[in-house]
Scaffold this motif. Structure first.
Motif, PDB file in Angstrom:
ATOM      1  N   THR A 123       0.853  -1.196   0.000  1.00 50.41           N
ATOM      2  CA  THR A 123       0.000   0.000   0.000  1.00 50.41           C
ATOM      3  C   THR A 123       0.884   1.238   0.000  1.00 50.41           C
ATOM      4  OG1 THR A 123      -1.655  -1.183   1.295  1.00 50.41           O
ATOM      5  CG2 THR A 123      -1.835   1.222   1.207  1.00 50.41           C
ATOM      6  N   PRO A 124       0.860   2.040  -1.065  1.00 48.30           N
ATOM      7  CA  PRO A 124       1.738   3.216  -1.124  1.00 48.30           C
ATOM      8  C   PRO A 124       1.646   4.121   0.107  1.00 48.30           C
ATOM      9  CG  PRO A 124       0.723   2.833  -3.259  1.00 48.30           C
ATOM     10  CD  PRO A 124       0.084   1.865  -2.304  1.00 48.30           C
ATOM     11  N   LEU A 125       0.442   4.228   0.689  1.00 44.59           N
ATOM     12  CA  LEU A 125       0.259   5.073   1.865  1.00 44.59           C
ATOM     13  C   LEU A 125       1.198   4.678   2.997  1.00 44.59           C
ATOM     14  CD1 LEU A 125      -1.490   7.186   3.437  1.00 44.59           C
ATOM     15  CD2 LEU A 125      -2.955   5.283   4.098  1.00 44.59           C
ATOM     16  N   LYS A 126       1.532   3.384   3.091  1.00 45.34           N
ATOM     17  CA  LYS A 126       2.320   2.888   4.217  1.00 45.34           C
ATOM     18  C   LYS A 126       3.818   2.823   3.932  1.00 45.34           C
ATOM     19  CE  LYS A 126      -1.234   0.419   6.739  1.00 45.34           C
ATOM     20  NZ  LYS A 126      -1.566  -0.792   7.504  1.00 45.34           N
ATOM     21  N   ARG A 127       4.238   3.282   2.782  1.00 48.76           N
ATOM     22  CA  ARG A 127       5.657   3.265   2.475  1.00 48.76           C
ATOM     23  C   ARG A 127       6.393   4.324   3.288  1.00 48.76           C
ATOM     24  NH1 ARG A 127       5.005   2.659  -4.093  1.00 48.76           N
ATOM     25  NH2 ARG A 127       4.133   0.551  -4.026  1.00 48.76           N
ATOM     26  N   SER A 128       7.594   3.977   3.714  1.00 50.68           N
ATOM     27  CA  SER A 128       8.417   4.913   4.465  1.00 50.68           C
ATOM     28  C   SER A 128       9.574   5.399   3.595  1.00 50.68           C
ATOM     29  CB  SER A 128       8.927   4.249   5.747  1.00 50.68           C
ATOM     30  OG  SER A 128       9.713   3.113   5.447  1.00 50.68           O
ATOM     31  N   ILE A 129      10.418   6.238   4.148  1.00 49.10           N
ATOM     32  CA  ILE A 129      11.521   6.861   3.413  1.00 49.10           C
ATOM     33  C   ILE A 129      12.834   6.282   3.925  1.00 49.10           C
ATOM     34  CG2 ILE A 129      12.700   9.037   2.917  1.00 49.10           C
ATOM     35  CD1 ILE A 129      10.011  10.446   3.338  1.00 49.10           C
ATOM     36  N   PRO A 130      13.709   5.823   3.043  1.00 44.61           N
ATOM     37  CA  PRO A 130      14.978   5.253   3.485  1.00 44.61           C
ATOM     38  C   PRO A 130      16.017   6.323   3.810  1.00 44.61           C
ATOM     39  CG  PRO A 130      14.825   5.133   1.095  1.00 44.61           C
ATOM     40  CD  PRO A 130      13.521   5.703   1.576  1.00 44.61           C
ATOM     41  N   GLY A 131      16.855   6.008   4.810  1.00 45.66           N
ATOM     42  CA  GLY A 131      18.006   6.848   5.118  1.00 45.66           C
ATOM     43  C   GLY A 131      17.686   8.063   5.966  1.00 45.66           C
ATOM     44  N   ARG A 132      18.752   8.622   6.510  1.00 45.34           N
ATOM     45  CA  ARG A 132      18.609   9.872   7.268  1.00 45.34           C
ATOM     46  C   ARG A 132      18.219  10.987   6.320  1.00 45.34           C
ATOM     47  NH1 ARG A 132      22.920  11.846  11.878  1.00 45.34           N
ATOM     48  NH2 ARG A 132      21.934  13.841  12.382  1.00 45.34           N
ATOM     49  N   VAL A 133      17.279  11.835   6.746  1.00 42.62           N
ATOM     50  CA  VAL A 133      16.749  12.856   5.849  1.00 42.62           C
ATOM     51  C   VAL A 133      16.915  14.251   6.431  1.00 42.62           C
ATOM     52  CG1 VAL A 133      15.061  11.234   4.899  1.00 42.62           C
ATOM     53  CG2 VAL A 133      14.398  12.769   6.780  1.00 42.62           C
ATOM     54  N   LYS A 134      16.656  15.205   5.559  1.00 44.37           N
ATOM     55  CA  LYS A 134      16.564  16.608   5.955  1.00 44.37           C
ATOM     56  C   LYS A 134      15.301  17.155   5.312  1.00 44.37           C
ATOM     57  CE  LYS A 134      19.347  19.670   4.063  1.00 44.37           C
ATOM     58  NZ  LYS A 134      20.536  20.499   3.739  1.00 44.37           N
ATOM     59  N   LEU A 135      14.453  17.784   6.098  1.00 44.78           N
ATOM     60  CA  LEU A 135      13.270  18.445   5.556  1.00 44.78           C
ATOM     61  C   LEU A 135      13.631  19.870   5.180  1.00 44.78           C
ATOM     62  CD1 LEU A 135      10.208  17.405   7.759  1.00 44.78           C
ATOM     63  CD2 LEU A 135      10.687  16.758   5.400  1.00 44.78           C
ATOM     64  N   VAL A 136      13.223  20.288   3.981  1.00 42.30           N
ATOM     65  CA  VAL A 136      13.538  21.626   3.508  1.00 42.30           C
ATOM     66  C   VAL A 136      12.312  22.237   2.847  1.00 42.30           C
ATOM     67  CG1 VAL A 136      15.964  21.013   3.116  1.00 42.30           C
ATOM     68  CG2 VAL A 136      14.309  20.822   1.234  1.00 42.30           C
ATOM     69  N   LEU A 137      12.365  23.537   2.640  1.00 37.76           N
ATOM     70  CA  LEU A 137      11.388  24.224   1.814  1.00 37.76           C
ATOM     71  C   LEU A 137      12.056  24.577   0.500  1.00 37.76           C
ATOM     72  CD1 LEU A 137       9.539  26.616   4.293  1.00 37.76           C
ATOM     73  CD2 LEU A 137       8.649  24.527   3.242  1.00 37.76           C
ATOM     74  N   ALA A 138      11.529  24.073  -0.603  1.00 38.31           N
ATOM     75  CA  ALA A 138      12.057  24.356  -1.931  1.00 38.31           C
ATOM     76  C   ALA A 138      10.977  25.083  -2.725  1.00 38.31           C
ATOM     77  CB  ALA A 138      12.458  23.052  -2.634  1.00 38.31           C
TER      78      ALA A 138
END
Length: 474
Positions: free
Chosen positions: A383-398
């Protein structure tokens, strides 16, 4: 006379942080093959939301110093369930790290709009070998779904009021027309604290008296009001109403709510309203009639017609508190507009309808591993809704769009702030969650743009996902 401390089981629920986990976590340090370094993200996978309450929950928990006594109690609890507690792991926390979990917790600033799928918080260990601690308190971290849900609901109600205010050109008194009646409907004081303080972030009318202590800089207010228990004291209901008006004036207040269905609401509307309305007008008091049973919306319209017929529209109003929630408010307002009843004439008291629909699944809260055993990891899911993101991330505004990037992918400024961090020595770093923080959340929330519905992923993150999909033949 000294205060007497009453000890009950409820007094002890936060005294041992090692117990505040799911029982299956006791086995994970044995089942894993590598606990050197781990990273996890917390998501609102289903709907956009306002983050609120996470900092206070996290820092209040993680700044409890872990002791040998905590470990001993946890060992006994594990044995009671037929399990073995990972004492070695937590003894290292005591002996090597001064009793504080060597992890870091980052989150977006509270009051921020988080589109669906946002990794709004990131947790990782700061000392090698303590990766299992990253998710040990996952269940407690999840509890912030409730204050966040309440803040989001209050935010949406406020935006609705502002929209209607602009549409009709009403003054700022219009923003007071939705009032909290929620205190008595809560399961306990902790929920009442979160819902009440979240309400005060965006809304102004409240009967949640306890929040005056928690949010002393909030713009809030309430009014004198009859309850059925007051009206029932009187042999003459009309005399009760007249006294309520007189006592309100004597107290130096200018408004009182009168519940009208103790006996017969239509008698009050048809027979008593002209008398009590004129008396209130003479005393400089505004009366707000509260129909509380039957067809309350029709009664509100009848009150409007009776007040108009007697020249009392500047003195009489209505508040409806029966079975109200935000959706009901919008439906009632639509009907009032069709009937030609001005919206400021009718206010609403919202009780448990403010929060009783909010659970962890409302916004799809989850915590998922992003790095473990030396590699980026993700839950791919069918289910695409339940997919997570791999690796350490940074949230930004682009360009005004919130995006999750891989750590180090660009030099854009990140949105995360570190709310707790302990690197194994000294005192842990934590950000306070007091009065000034609450005010900052309120101001930030008022300026949020909710146009973005889902989080955007960077090119590098999409590449990582594709690699994992290929590895598992997805």
């Amino acid at each position: 006379m000294k205060n007497v401390e009453v000890i009950t089981m409820l007094n002890t629920i936060r005294t041992n942080p090692l117990l505040l986990t799911d029982s299956y976590n006791l086995s994970h340090s044995r089942l894993k093959i590598n606990m050197d370094w781990e990273v996890s993200h917390l998501y609102n996978r289903k709907e956009g939301m306002i983050l609120y309450g996470f900092r206070e929950i996290v820092t209040g928990l993680l700044t409890i110093r872990i002791t040998e006594e905590h470990i001993a109690e946890a060992e006994k609890g594990a044995a009671l369930q037929g399990l073995r507690f990972p004492s070695e792991l937590f003894r290292r926390v005591v002996d090597e790290c001064g009793g504080y979990a060597p992890i870091a917790v980052e989150s977006v600033p509270e009051g921020t709009w988080c589109p669906a799928g946002t990794p709004f918080a990131q947790v990782y260990n700061t000392v090698e070998g303590f990766g299992e601690l990253v998710t040990w308190w996952e269940a407690i971290f999840m509890h912030a779904y409730f204050p966040s849900g309440c803040a989001t609901e209050a935010f949406r109600i406020r935006r609705y009021l502002e929209q209607k205010q602009a549409e009709h050109g009403y003054d700022d008194s219009f923003l007071w027309r939705i009032h909290s009646f929620g205190f008595r409907g809560h399961r306990g004081l902790e929920d009442a604290y979160w819902a009440g303080t979240a309400w005060n972030l965006a809304l102004q009318g409240t009967d949640d008296f306890h929040t005056t202590r928690h949010t002393p800089q909030a713009v809030i207010g309430s009014i004198a009001a009859l309850a059925h228990k007051v009206t029932q004291q009187f042999d003459d209901e009309l005399a009760c109403f007249m006294r309520a008006i007189d006592e309100t004036a004597a107290a130096g207040e200018r408004i009182v709510a009168l519940v009208i269905d103790t006996y017969d609401a239509y008698r009050v509307i048809r027979e008593y309203l002209p008398t009590i309305g004129r008396h209130a007008k003479e005393r400089g008091i505004r009366i707000v009639l509260r129909p509380d049973s039957g067809d309350v919306l029709r009664q509100a319209a009848d009150i409007y017609e009776a007040a108009a017929a007697n020249g009392l529209l500047d003195t009489v109003g209505v508040i409806i508190g029966e079975g109200m929630n935000f959706e009901q408010v919008k439906r009632y307002d639509e009907q009032l507009e069709q009937w030609g009843v001005p919206l400021p004439f009718v206010a609403y008291g919202v009780g448990s309808g403010f929060y009783n629909h909010i659970d962890r699944d409302t916004y799809g809260w989850a915590m998922k591993t992003a790095y473990s055993n030396g590699k980026d990891r993700m839950k791919f899911s069918m289910t695409p809704l339940k997919r997570s993101i791999p690796g350490r991330v940074k949230l930004v505004l682009a360009d005004g769009v919130m995006m999750a990037e891989a750590a180090g992918e660009t030099d854009r400024e990140g949105l995360y702030e570190t709310i707790y961090k302990h690197e194994g020595a000294g005192a842990p770093h934590r950000l306070e969650a007091g009065e000034a923080f609450w005010i900052g959340v309120r101001e930030r929330m008022r300026n949020q743009n909710t146009a973005q519905r889902t989080i955007q992923l960077s090119v590098e993150i999409e590449r990582k996902i594709a690699v994992i999909a290929e590895q598992y033949l997805i």
